[in-house]
Design an enzyme around this catalytic site. Structure first.
Site, PDB file in Angstrom:
ATOM      1  N   TYR A  19       0.825  -1.251   0.064  1.00 53.73           N
ATOM      2  CA  TYR A  19      -0.008   0.203   0.117  1.00 53.73           C
ATOM      3  C   TYR A  19       0.840   1.259   0.128  1.00 53.73           C
ATOM      4  CZ  TYR A  19      -4.502  -1.926   0.835  1.00 53.73           C
ATOM      5  OH  TYR A  19      -5.923  -2.637   0.848  1.00 53.73           O
ATOM      6  N   LYS A  53       3.592 -15.511   2.854  1.00 52.91           N
ATOM      7  CA  LYS A  53       3.956 -16.485   1.458  1.00 52.91           C
ATOM      8  C   LYS A  53       5.587 -16.451   1.534  1.00 52.91           C
ATOM      9  CE  LYS A  53       2.333 -17.887  -2.343  1.00 52.91           C
ATOM     10  NZ  LYS A  53       1.558 -19.157  -2.286  1.00 52.91           N
ATOM     11  N   ASP A  87      -2.385 -18.560   0.886  1.00 52.65           N
ATOM     12  CA  ASP A  87      -3.499 -19.021   0.068  1.00 52.65           C
ATOM     13  C   ASP A  87      -4.087 -20.126   0.920  1.00 52.65           C
ATOM     14  OD1 ASP A  87      -1.004 -20.525   0.124  1.00 52.65           O
ATOM     15  OD2 ASP A  87      -0.855 -20.981  -1.920  1.00 52.65           O
ATOM     16  N   ASP A 125      -6.211  -7.189   4.274  1.00 50.64           N
ATOM     17  CA  ASP A 125      -7.279  -6.455   3.547  1.00 50.64           C
ATOM     18  C   ASP A 125      -8.109  -7.775   2.934  1.00 50.64           C
ATOM     19  OD1 ASP A 125      -8.804  -4.381   2.303  1.00 50.64           O
ATOM     20  OD2 ASP A 125      -7.866  -4.955   0.355  1.00 50.64           O
ATOM     21  N   ASP A 140     -11.883  -9.442   4.700  1.00 48.54           N
ATOM     22  CA  ASP A 140     -13.435  -9.376   3.945  1.00 48.54           C
ATOM     23  C   ASP A 140     -13.728 -11.123   3.964  1.00 48.54           C
ATOM     24  OD1 ASP A 140     -13.241  -6.737   3.124  1.00 48.54           O
ATOM     25  OD2 ASP A 140     -13.802  -6.997   1.098  1.00 48.54           O
TER      26      ASP A 140
HETATM   27  C1  IPM Z   1     -10.369  -1.697   3.898  1.00 53.10           C
HETATM   28  C2  IPM Z   1     -10.727  -0.941   2.566  1.00 53.10           C
HETATM   29  C3  IPM Z   1      -9.318  -0.027   2.177  1.00 53.10           C
HETATM   30  C4  IPM Z   1      -8.304  -0.800   2.284  1.00 53.10           C
HETATM   31  C5  IPM Z   1      -9.736   0.928   0.867  1.00 53.10           C
HETATM   32  C6  IPM Z   1     -11.029   1.402   0.931  1.00 53.10           C
HETATM   33  C7  IPM Z   1      -8.612   1.734   0.746  1.00 53.10           C
HETATM   34  O1  IPM Z   1     -10.900  -1.977   1.780  1.00 53.10           O
HETATM   35  O2  IPM Z   1     -10.372  -0.692   4.917  1.00 53.10           O
HETATM   36  O3  IPM Z   1     -10.331  -2.700   4.065  1.00 53.10           O
HETATM   37  O4  IPM Z   1      -8.005  -1.392   1.304  1.00 53.10           O
HETATM   38  O5  IPM Z   1      -7.552  -0.861   3.204  1.00 53.10           O
HETATM   39 MG    MG Z   2     -10.761  -3.891   2.634  1.00 53.56          MG
END
Ligand code: IPM
Ligand code: MG
Length: 389
Positions: A163, A213, A245, A269, A273
């Site tokens: 990032y 990884k 993975d 990240d 999710d």
């Molecule tokens: C998160 C989001 C952010 C990230 C985006 C919106 C920049 O996906 O907070 O997980 O990638 O960190």
């Molecule tokens: Mg995210």
């Protein structure tokens, strides 16, 4: 930007001046874009009720961030917003982003507000708990027997990795368009996030799974060896290592096996999710970003422009983020417990926003109805003489 003082409570004549000052907390409120403003509104209502029940005052000071800031002042993270955050006790953020700004150049994308805040406030440790609330175990796309009792914490490194690594950019090399990002980690960056993970594990089931990884990436080889060194100071915590993975697979195969997962920025990240879906909806996942003088709290979900303004958004992730603020920034553990219990109670009573309605005969409610239900549970406790206090 304005100062919004919703409710002054706790300032009884018996309070000394000092006590009164000490129980006032300044919160920078960045509602952002899409559903951000709607879900933040409900979290503020909950905090206001917490203030009344627990005898403290929350002062909300609003600032612009993301697309809202781009529209009004032409920058995603205005200096005033950064100054506001720096002078506050904590930051509550809704969400940033939306299709309107998709074609903006990289430095003028709404997401820069979030990345800028993380970086400039030094928020290197992102805690993302994924806990399955028993009443909505049916809401997950996975089988109830797989997700029941899942309670894990993703500790995501937040200010390094791909990032932020340099060099980066888009350029032409020998006439061909190329894109460049750099994956960089220093020893000290890995060491401090590993310590956060081990400390968190000590308050939980004492297990850390470090995800990397290392079979391919040098940064991961460094990551793994530094995590092992830090682990020597935590002999009471069990450490395992997993390739990313495989972790993605194990998370949906046997998620109960995980306690604390510690991993670098991009892996965190993605895995957070995935972990969100164990809980039924990303609309349930809160987060805390710690490490600097002022911490930031935000739901894991984005701005969901497709449902913005329709009163459909689930405010619980933001309400649970406010609970994390109570716990980590203000040390109000009992207040945090009360909010989390209120959320569980409204789910038991059958309140559902559309995202968590699967498998339930419950009542589909709007964003504000869900928020009000949580506030009402807290109100009942205060009237019952503080059942949870
Ligand atoms: C998160 C989001 C952010 C990230 C985006 C919106 C920049 O996906 O907070 O997980 O990638 O960190
Ligand atoms: Mg995210």
């Amino acid at each position: 930007m304005f100062i919004h003082n919703r409710e002054k409570v706790g300032a009884t004549p018996t309070f000394s001046f000092l006590e009164e000052i000490m129980s006032t907390f300044n919160i920078a409120v960045l509602r952002g874009d899409g559903i951000g403003p709607e879900v933040v509104e409900e979290a503020l209502n909950v905090l206001t009720r917490v203030g009344a029940v627990f005898g403290c005052t929350f002062e909300f000071r609003e600032g612009l961030a993301g697309g809202a800031a781009l529209d009004q002042v032409g920058r995603p993270l205005p200096d005033e917003t950064l100054a506001l955050c720096r002078s506050s006790d904590a930051v509550l953020l809704g969400a940033v982003g939306g299709p309107r700004w998709d074609d903006n150049p990289p430095e003028l994308k709404p997401e820069q507000a979030l990345l800028g805040l993380r970086r400039r406030l030094g928020l290197y440790a992102n805690l993302r708990p994924a806990k399955v609330f028993p009443p909505i175990v049916e809401a997950s796309t996975l089988k109830p027997e797989v997700v029941r009792d899942v309670d894990l914490l993703v500790v995501r490194e937040l200010t390094g990795g791909l990032y932020f690594g340099e060099p980066r950019g888009l350029k032409k090399i020998n006439g061909a368009r190329t894109g460049i990002n750099t994956l960089f980690y220093s020893e000290s960056e890995v060491e401090r996030i590993a310590r956060v993970a081990f400390e968190a594990a000590r308050k939980r089931r004492r297990k850390v799974c470090s995800v990397d990884k290392a079979n391919v990436l040098e940064t991961s080889q460094l990551w793994r060896s530094v995590v092992k060194e830090v682990a020597e100071k935590y002999p009471d915590v069990e450490l395992t290592h997993m390739y990313v993975d495989n972790c993605a697979m194990q998370l949906i195969r046997h998620p109960r096996a995980f306690d604390v997962i510690v991993t670098e920025n991009l892996f965190g990240d993605i895995l957070s999710d995935e972990a969100a879906m164990l809980t039924g909806s990303i609309g349930m996942l809160p987060s805390a970003s710690l490490g600097g003088n002022v911490a930031l709290y935000e739901p894991v979900h984005g701005s969901a422009p497709d449902i913005a303004g329709q009163a459909k958004a689930n405010p619980l992730a933001t309400i649970l983020s406010a609970a994390m603020m109570l716990r980590y920034s203000f040390q109000l553990d009992r207040a945090a417990d009360a909010v989390e219990r209120a959320v569980n109670d409204v789910l038991i009573e059958g309140y559902r926003t559309a995202d968590i309605a699967a498998g339930s005969a419950g009542n589909i409610v709007s964003t504000s109805e869900m928020g009000r239900a949580v506030v009402d549970r807290l109100r009942n406790w205060s009237e019952e003489g503080g059942r949870t206090l």
